[in-house]
Design a protein around this motif. Structure first.
Motif, PDB file in Angstrom:
ATOM      1  N   ALA A 155       0.847  -1.155   0.065  1.00  0.00           N
ATOM      2  CA  ALA A 155      -0.005  -0.053  -0.136  1.00  0.00           C
ATOM      3  C   ALA A 155       1.066   1.239  -0.086  1.00  0.00           C
ATOM      4  N   GLU A 156       2.106   1.162   0.716  1.00  0.00           N
ATOM      5  CA  GLU A 156       2.695   2.492   0.816  1.00  0.00           C
ATOM      6  C   GLU A 156       3.490   2.475  -0.358  1.00  0.00           C
ATOM      7  N   GLN A 157       3.759   1.523  -1.418  1.00  0.00           N
ATOM      8  CA  GLN A 157       4.339   1.637  -2.728  1.00  0.00           C
ATOM      9  C   GLN A 157       3.542   2.297  -3.462  1.00  0.00           C
ATOM     10  N   GLU A 158       2.356   1.952  -3.594  1.00  0.00           N
ATOM     11  CA  GLU A 158       1.215   2.250  -4.649  1.00  0.00           C
ATOM     12  C   GLU A 158       0.927   3.763  -3.957  1.00  0.00           C
ATOM     13  N   ALA A 159       0.715   4.302  -2.820  1.00  0.00           N
ATOM     14  CA  ALA A 159       0.720   5.559  -2.638  1.00  0.00           C
ATOM     15  C   ALA A 159       1.708   6.322  -3.213  1.00  0.00           C
ATOM     16  N   LEU A 160       3.032   5.807  -3.121  1.00  0.00           N
ATOM     17  CA  LEU A 160       4.229   6.549  -3.634  1.00  0.00           C
ATOM     18  C   LEU A 160       4.305   6.719  -4.944  1.00  0.00           C
ATOM     19  N   ARG A 161       3.793   5.758  -5.639  1.00  0.00           N
ATOM     20  CA  ARG A 161       3.809   5.768  -7.215  1.00  0.00           C
ATOM     21  C   ARG A 161       2.385   6.675  -7.672  1.00  0.00           C
ATOM     22  N   ALA A 162       1.545   6.733  -6.733  1.00  0.00           N
ATOM     23  CA  ALA A 162       0.511   7.612  -7.170  1.00  0.00           C
ATOM     24  C   ALA A 162       1.050   9.191  -6.844  1.00  0.00           C
ATOM     25  N   ALA A 163       1.798   9.402  -5.835  1.00  0.00           N
ATOM     26  CA  ALA A 163       2.241  10.696  -5.629  1.00  0.00           C
ATOM     27  C   ALA A 163       3.243  11.082  -6.607  1.00  0.00           C
ATOM     28  N   ASN A 164       4.306  10.234  -7.251  1.00  0.00           N
ATOM     29  CA  ASN A 164       5.011  10.483  -8.295  1.00  0.00           C
ATOM     30  C   ASN A 164       4.164  11.090  -9.336  1.00  0.00           C
ATOM     31  N   LEU A 165       3.055  10.292  -9.735  1.00  0.00           N
ATOM     32  CA  LEU A 165       2.383  10.586 -10.902  1.00  0.00           C
ATOM     33  C   LEU A 165       1.903  12.062 -10.741  1.00  0.00           C
ATOM     34  N   GLU A 166       1.591  12.506  -9.750  1.00  0.00           N
ATOM     35  CA  GLU A 166       0.818  13.861  -9.403  1.00  0.00           C
ATOM     36  C   GLU A 166       1.982  14.863  -9.870  1.00  0.00           C
ATOM     37  N   ARG A 167       3.110  14.421  -9.385  1.00  0.00           N
ATOM     38  CA  ARG A 167       4.252  15.377  -9.337  1.00  0.00           C
ATOM     39  C   ARG A 167       4.721  15.631 -11.031  1.00  0.00           C
ATOM     40  N   LYS A 168       4.889  14.421 -11.636  1.00  0.00           N
ATOM     41  CA  LYS A 168       5.084  14.291 -13.007  1.00  0.00           C
ATOM     42  C   LYS A 168       4.153  15.010 -13.934  1.00  0.00           C
ATOM     43  N   GLN A 169       2.678  14.949 -13.508  1.00  0.00           N
ATOM     44  CA  GLN A 169       1.802  15.775 -14.276  1.00  0.00           C
ATOM     45  C   GLN A 169       1.956  17.175 -14.016  1.00  0.00           C
ATOM     46  N   ALA A 170       2.431  17.470 -12.793  1.00  0.00           N
ATOM     47  CA  ALA A 170       2.596  18.951 -12.458  1.00  0.00           C
ATOM     48  C   ALA A 170       3.478  19.708 -13.433  1.00  0.00           C
ATOM     49  N   VAL A 171       4.897  18.897 -13.424  1.00  0.00           N
ATOM     50  CA  VAL A 171       6.047  19.140 -14.228  1.00  0.00           C
ATOM     51  C   VAL A 171       5.750  19.030 -15.660  1.00  0.00           C
ATOM     52  N   VAL A 172       4.818  18.335 -16.405  1.00  0.00           N
ATOM     53  CA  VAL A 172       4.520  18.241 -17.518  1.00  0.00           C
ATOM     54  C   VAL A 172       3.448  19.302 -17.956  1.00  0.00           C
ATOM     55  N   GLU A 173       2.673  19.655 -17.025  1.00  0.00           N
ATOM     56  CA  GLU A 173       1.724  20.825 -17.321  1.00  0.00           C
ATOM     57  C   GLU A 173       2.586  22.320 -17.429  1.00  0.00           C
ATOM     58  N   GLU A 174       3.477  22.389 -16.360  1.00  0.00           N
ATOM     59  CA  GLU A 174       4.176  23.645 -16.608  1.00  0.00           C
ATOM     60  C   GLU A 174       5.210  23.772 -17.678  1.00  0.00           C
ATOM     61  N   ILE A 175       5.565  22.633 -18.294  1.00  0.00           N
ATOM     62  CA  ILE A 175       6.189  22.661 -19.485  1.00  0.00           C
ATOM     63  C   ILE A 175       5.614  22.994 -20.599  1.00  0.00           C
ATOM     64  N   ASN A 176       4.365  22.607 -20.611  1.00  0.00           N
ATOM     65  CA  ASN A 176       3.308  22.971 -21.840  1.00  0.00           C
ATOM     66  C   ASN A 176       2.877  24.481 -21.580  1.00  0.00           C
ATOM     67  N   LYS A 177       3.046  25.109 -20.574  1.00  0.00           N
ATOM     68  CA  LYS A 177       2.624  26.630 -20.302  1.00  0.00           C
ATOM     69  C   LYS A 177       3.948  27.402 -20.626  1.00  0.00           C
ATOM     70  N   LEU A 178       5.270  26.630 -20.416  1.00  0.00           N
ATOM     71  CA  LEU A 178       6.268  27.394 -20.844  1.00  0.00           C
ATOM     72  C   LEU A 178       6.204  27.410 -22.424  1.00  0.00           C
ATOM     73  N   ALA A 179       5.898  26.329 -23.094  1.00  0.00           N
ATOM     74  CA  ALA A 179       5.945  26.283 -24.490  1.00  0.00           C
ATOM     75  C   ALA A 179       4.951  27.060 -25.473  1.00  0.00           C
ATOM     76  N   ALA A 180       3.903  27.575 -24.502  1.00  0.00           N
ATOM     77  CA  ALA A 180       2.767  28.409 -25.264  1.00  0.00           C
ATOM     78  C   ALA A 180       3.314  29.682 -24.974  1.00  0.00           C
ATOM     79  N   ASP A 181       4.373  30.072 -24.351  1.00  0.00           N
ATOM     80  CA  ASP A 181       4.740  31.618 -24.132  1.00  0.00           C
ATOM     81  C   ASP A 181       5.984  31.828 -25.118  1.00  0.00           C
ATOM     82  N   THR A 182       5.681  32.098 -26.370  1.00  0.00           N
ATOM     83  CA  THR A 182       6.560  32.121 -27.292  1.00  0.00           C
ATOM     84  C   THR A 182       7.640  33.124 -27.356  1.00  0.00           C
ATOM     85  N   ASP A 183       7.303  34.222 -26.715  1.00  0.00           N
ATOM     86  CA  ASP A 183       8.035  35.429 -26.487  1.00  0.00           C
ATOM     87  C   ASP A 183       8.863  35.469 -25.680  1.00  0.00           C
ATOM     88  N   ASN A 184       9.243  34.533 -24.793  1.00  0.00           N
ATOM     89  CA  ASN A 184      10.269  34.595 -23.538  1.00  0.00           C
ATOM     90  C   ASN A 184      11.065  33.354 -23.338  1.00  0.00           C
TER      91      ASN A 184
END
Length: 634
Positions: A155-184
């Motif tokens: 259960a602990e490992q499953e919870a850790l993997r779920a938390a890792n997924l949320e962190r990775k999703q947040a990183v991907v979302e921020e990269i997508n935002k940077l990709a949208a800002d073409t002027d900077n």
């Protein structure tokens, strides 16, 4: 294990392959387009494959250990419970549970049988009810603790993997935002690099989502590089750096093709695919080229890996057939009619040889290996149990023989100080003859009782020899005569005809044997000089070694012909050698029955055994002649 035999599916760099553990967790109907590039092979889990091999070796080792007890199994279970949850293996728990269950079942069966024997004839006897076993209750408690610890860890490992997924999703979302800002671009590029490192530092997500999040991360990176108006020099520099890194990975993969250890090469390839995935993209015109090269090398390593397991299956089949043949061979041995120790010893050698041969064979398949070992072990146990029962049944006879020999020792000890040389010599000789008629005694007493009897006899005969040694002048004359014979042997001409030389040697040997004792201090020296002359003539005339051996024995026997005690000891030694040779002959003849002469190898082995039988028979014939010669002098 079908996943180990799948081949590498061609994919492009834009596609991705799951790591081995993810491929096994994913649904089998997924197409190649749904895989990620980081593994590059068919989803075989190298850790699982290695664990299969290791666990098999451990099971074989466990089978060779002493039989477990309930106490040892409880101790093993407590040791498992004390481990970290990640180090607890399901195979160890299952093995302990099964072995304990087998022991408990055997105890219950024995209790049931004993109970029904005790109530035999009782009409209203209650049905058998097994007593509650405290150790069994304790085992259940320990196994429940292990189960709870393992469940909490999962259960602990499953919870850790779920938390890792949320962190990775947040990183991907921020990269997508940077990709949208073409002027900077210049301002956001350092942050983009930080996000990449953050993503790579995060551990694995849940297996079902890892492929998707890796694909999203890759798409986000490429969108940032390809779609934004980034500084061209900076992008080209990054592409070049990534290309250099991937070319190094390709070079290292090429070296793995010649790696002799297939398992090591496969595991190392997984690490290279992980690094490939972590390395950023290269220029578009290079992507397909370098990925194709890396993919082809991976396919070659994967084929070697698959071929390795195919060969392993073939070897397991050969081992299974060889072990089955051993089982059938020892099961065909009939020991129900053996009535003596020699017979049991002969069959024991056959069983031990079969056990030694068994140890030279590798593993069969998992299912058959344990089954064959149980079959082989059961047959061996049955034989040794029957042998133990036979030895137990002959214990009284051995004890009776020991009592008889002890009685002879006491009678010999009562005579050892006698000075009535003639009468006492006859009595001791009769005791020695009677000793030979008594059978075997327990092995632990055999040497000591024989030494006791021999010591008493030696004491008398040594005293008799000392008291009757007033023949010095005769011995000196004998010494002179023997020296004359040695001189005559040396005077035989080298160019004399062979028949005349042999005749002269035999006449001189006959004279030597007719001459009596010489002084004790000169005995060895004069005999060595005589043997040196005779052996030199034998070598020169190429006389048969067996005749030389017998002639030498005959000469040495003359040196002790007046000492009956030494003659009996020599006869006892020859009789033991005769029995050993006879047992060896029986063993060789029994072994001949196990070989077939239908093949060239079988014919060669049969001829070798026949030659060996003839050599043993020749040795037996020579021993019989020597014993007969001693008997003629007693």
């Amino acid at each position: 294990m079908e996943t180990r035999e799948q081949s590498l599916n061609p994919v492009s760099e834009d596609q991705t392959l799951p790591k081995a553990s993810e491929a096994e967790a994913s649904a089998p109907e997924k197409s190649v387009d749904n895989t990620i590039e980081t593994v590059g092979i068919s989803g075989v889990d190298p850790e699982k494959a290695a664990e299969d091999i290791m666990s098999e070796g451990e099971r074989e080792t466990e089978a060779d250990k002493a039989a477990p007890t309930k106490e040892s199994l409880l101790a093993a279970a407590e040791e498992l419970a004390a481990r970290d949850a990640a180090d607890i293996r399901r195979e160890d728990v299952s093995r302990i549970r099964k072995q304990f269950s087998d022991l408990r079942a055997a105890e219950t069966a024995a209790e049931r049988e004993e109970y029904y024997k005790s109530v035999e004839g009782v009409e209203d006897a209650a049905p058998f009810q097994a007593a509650e076993d405290a150790s069994e209750l304790r085992l259940h408690e320990i196994l429940n603790v292990i189960k709870g610890k393992k469940s909490a860890w999962v259960a602990e490992q499953e919870a850790l993997r779920a938390a890792n997924l949320e962190r990775k999703q947040a990183v991907v979302e921020e990269i997508n935002k940077l990709a949208a800002d073409t002027d900077n671009v210049n301002r956001t590029y350092p942050r983009f690099q930080e996000l990449r490192q953050d993503f790579l530092a995060i551990g694995e997500a849940t297996p079902s989502a890892e492929s998707d999040i890796q694909r999203a991360f890759k798409d986000a990176q490429e969108r940032y590089y390809d779609q934004l108006k980034v500084n061209k020099d900076l992008r080209d520099y990054d592409f070049k750096k990534n290309l250099d890194s991937k070319m190094l990975l390709i070079d290292e993969a090429k070296r793995l093709v010649s790696e002799p250890d297939v398992i090591t090469a496969f595991r190392r390839l997984q690490e290279l695919h992980d690094k490939w995935r972590q390395t950023g993209p290269v220029a578009k015109e290079k992507r397909e080229e370098i990925w194709g090269e890396f993919k082809d090398i991976s396919a070659e390593i994967n084929k070697r890996y698959q071929a390795h397991f195919e060969e392993r299956k073939a070897e397991e089949l050969r081992n299974e057939q060889a072990k089955t043949a051993i089982c059938e061979r020892i099961e065909a041995l009939d020991y129900t009619q053996i009535k003596n120790y020699a017979g049991w010893d002969d069959l024991t050698k056959v069983i031990i040889e079969a056990q030694a041969e068994w140890k030279t064979l590798g593993f069969a398949s998992k299912k058959m290996n344990n089954m064959l070992f149980a079959r082989f072990r059961g047959t061996c146990d049955k034989f040794f149990a029957a042998k133990a029962e036979y030895f137990k049944s002959t214990k009284e006879a051995l004890s009776a023989n020991l009592a008889k020999k002890v009685s002879l020792c006491e009678r010999a000890e009562a005579l050892k100080d006698s000075t009535d040389w003639r009468k006492t010599s006859d009595e001791l000789v009769e005791l020695q003859k009677e000793w030979k008629t008594i059978g075997a005694v327990p092995k632990k007493h055999s040497d000591s009782v024989w030494r006791r009897f021999q010591t008493a006899c030696d004491a008398f005969f040594d005293a008799k020899k000392a008291a009757t040694s007033g023949v010095r002048s005769t011995q000196q004359a004998n010494l002179k005569a023997k020296r004359e014979i040695i001189e005559a042997l040396g005077n035989i001409a080298a160019d004399a005809p062979r028949e005349e030389a042999v005749k002269a040697i035999k006449e001189l040997q006959a004279k030597w044997n007719q001459i009596g004792h010489v002084p004790f201090r000169d005995k060895d020296k004069i005999y060595d000089a005589y043997r040196e002359k005779v052996n030199g003539l034998y070598s020169r005339l190429n006389m048969r070694e067996s005749r030389e051996n017998f002639a030498g024995f005959e000469s040495s026997l003359e040196g002790i012909s007046g000492d009956e005690n030494r003659l009996y000891r020599e006869r006892e030694r020859l009789m033991r050698a005769f029995e050993q040779k006879r047992a060896e002959l029986q063993t060789v003849e029994n072994n001949m029955g196990f070989f077939s002469s239908k093949s060239k190898a079988g014919e060669s082995m049969m001829r070798e055994l026949q030659h060996r039988v003839q050599r043993v028979k020749d040795d037996l014939e020579m021993l019989e002649k020597k014993i007969a010669l001693i008997d003629s002098k007693l």
